[in-house]
Scaffold this active site. Structure first.
Site, PDB file in Angstrom:
ATOM      1  N   THR A 138       0.838  -1.203   0.000  1.00 18.66           N
ATOM      2  CA  THR A 138       0.000   0.000   0.000  1.00 18.66           C
ATOM      3  C   THR A 138       0.876   1.258   0.000  1.00 18.66           C
ATOM      4  OG1 THR A 138      -0.063   0.127   2.423  1.00 18.66           O
ATOM      5  CG2 THR A 138      -1.779  -1.179   1.354  1.00 18.66           C
ATOM      6  N   ASP A 139       0.255   2.389  -0.326  1.00 20.77           N
ATOM      7  CA  ASP A 139       0.952   3.666  -0.211  1.00 20.77           C
ATOM      8  C   ASP A 139       0.115   4.604   0.658  1.00 20.77           C
ATOM      9  OD1 ASP A 139      -1.087   4.886  -1.774  1.00 20.77           O
ATOM     10  OD2 ASP A 139      -0.008   4.434  -3.604  1.00 20.77           O
ATOM     11  N   MET A 140       0.585   5.834   0.845  1.00 17.85           N
ATOM     12  CA  MET A 140      -0.076   6.755   1.766  1.00 17.85           C
ATOM     13  C   MET A 140      -1.472   7.185   1.307  1.00 17.85           C
ATOM     14  SD  MET A 140       2.052  10.250   1.029  1.00 17.85           S
ATOM     15  CE  MET A 140       1.182  11.236   2.218  1.00 17.85           C
ATOM     16  N   GLY A 170      -3.568   5.040   0.828  1.00 23.70           N
ATOM     17  CA  GLY A 170      -4.387   4.006   1.468  1.00 23.70           C
ATOM     18  C   GLY A 170      -4.771   2.865   0.543  1.00 23.70           C
TER      19      GLY A 170
END
Lengths: 154, 154, 154, 154
Positions: free
Chosen positions: C16-18, C20
């Protein structure tokens, strides 16, 4: 003779996770980047392939660790400070200290360690062998007061 | 009450590096996968978002380490054995042991550690808070003879 | 003779990344995982090294693409459906369709394509060479009505 | 008004795979790095969080692709050339061209494309919304002769 190196870098979006911070495993990639840039600064390369580097074909890690103090976020700039803690015939112990740019004074983000071993091919097997001359000549252990300075801060 | 978990996995091509082996940073991703599967086996989730888990919104790592003994290669199957070494109010210490499938007996690939802390939002800040009840109730520390068995082997 | 393969997988936290959601580059890793599992199901391996596979040492990609329809999130299970769209002497065109488990009917997450070329060493250079016999014999192109079924849905 | 951006970078060891070259999925990370640096050069940021950017909270990708011509290797320096191919109310189409430093003239490594959409929260859902004013004002489409120059070369 040198025992340290500093690298500045910015956090990439793809290095974050859904918690909104740099994923913890990426600190090990940052250490690698810094170690390889340090080798380049010595005039050598960490993964030389089969070119002549005293037969050394690579530097596998035998130990890696990181202590995380504060989160690092997207787009933030940080600095990595590499220090040579120990130097043996076939191994180097590196310390790494992470700081956010602009916060240098007494707020470390993280500290890490890598222990790397110089290897070559002996009778078809990958074995630890003495490190290339360029490391043996140019690289030295950081003075204990430099290493200790970080102990106090951390 | 449980103190261990085992996960089997196969090395992906994209997890290798030009040295022809699993890149060392990926062992930390493997530990994470195993830790998250362990949480799932308890009936919970490591990153619950804002749903009610006693206010805990995540488990940042404060320490991670790995010792590498032997390389792991593309397409090889391996097993990860998670053990709970320590359990505090707001923190868990995990040990991880890596084995190649078929070599279980006495040839570890690697061993790792994660120390994770349960955090929540307190007055707009992320702070360590007591872990969710499900961990407090279901998770226990591995018996010392189990932990010691690995000490001998390693 | 086969022209398809299905793989089920769960999203890892580290994917995942920031924002979400799964970072977009990871869909290419998912395609690779599916392609390699497909090769395994045929009794072969995508990256054989120097073992005899008609001299083929790997399958570099010459094209990769992905269309993203809906986000995929942490802990969600999804299915990848690989289809062989085209088969040439030295190249395979794969289509990939991504679905969330339980939503199979008409809600694709993403669709992707890979074009891969079989290569070997010719006079010290890496060149495209005819694919190994096992691919030539076992792998066939998906019927146009199967390929078309997805066109309609997408 | 600007329609292009150039970024220079060196290949990291951890970006390679066992085939000895940059793993194909990393070209998408390189494109992202270049896109984010381009946004920074405009005085904005691709992932602003909830700060005011006309309500835009991010730029999910709806399409990504890459054509690979020649391999890129460890420690090599390369240049990425971003060009704005198309600009809509809520979307930007970027082209990317990859060159090895020192080979600029007529030997592209790869070319890529990203189509990104500006999104915000509308009634609790993530929806496409008009891009922030800073993009609308500062970013323009590359002249067709610039875009065409690459078509000829490729």
């Amino acid at each position: 003779m040198t025992y340290e190196f500093r690298l500045r870098r910015r956090v990439e979006f793809y290095e974050t996770d859904m918690a909104g911070i740099v994923h913890f495993a990426n600190f090990f990639k940052y250490m690698e980047t810094c170690e390889h840039a340090f080798a380049r600064s010595l005039g050598t390369i960490v993964h030389p392939g089969e070119n002549d580097h005293g037969g050394v074909v690579g530097w596998p890690r035998v130990h890696a660790e990181c202590d995380y103090r504060r989160p690092l976020k997207y787009d933030e700039e940080f600095e990595i400070h590499l220090l040579v803690r120990e130097k043996k015939d076939k191994a180097i112990h590196y310390d790494f200290h992470f700081w956010k740019v602009g916060e240098q004074a007494d707020r470390p983000l993280a500290r890490g360690k890598l222990v790397v071993v110089s290897v070559g091919h002996i009778n078809g097997e990958v074995k630890a062998i003495p490190m290339p001359a360029i490391y043996a000549e140019k690289l030295t252990v950081a003075p204990s007061e430099i290493l200790a300075r970080y102990e106090v801060k951390a």
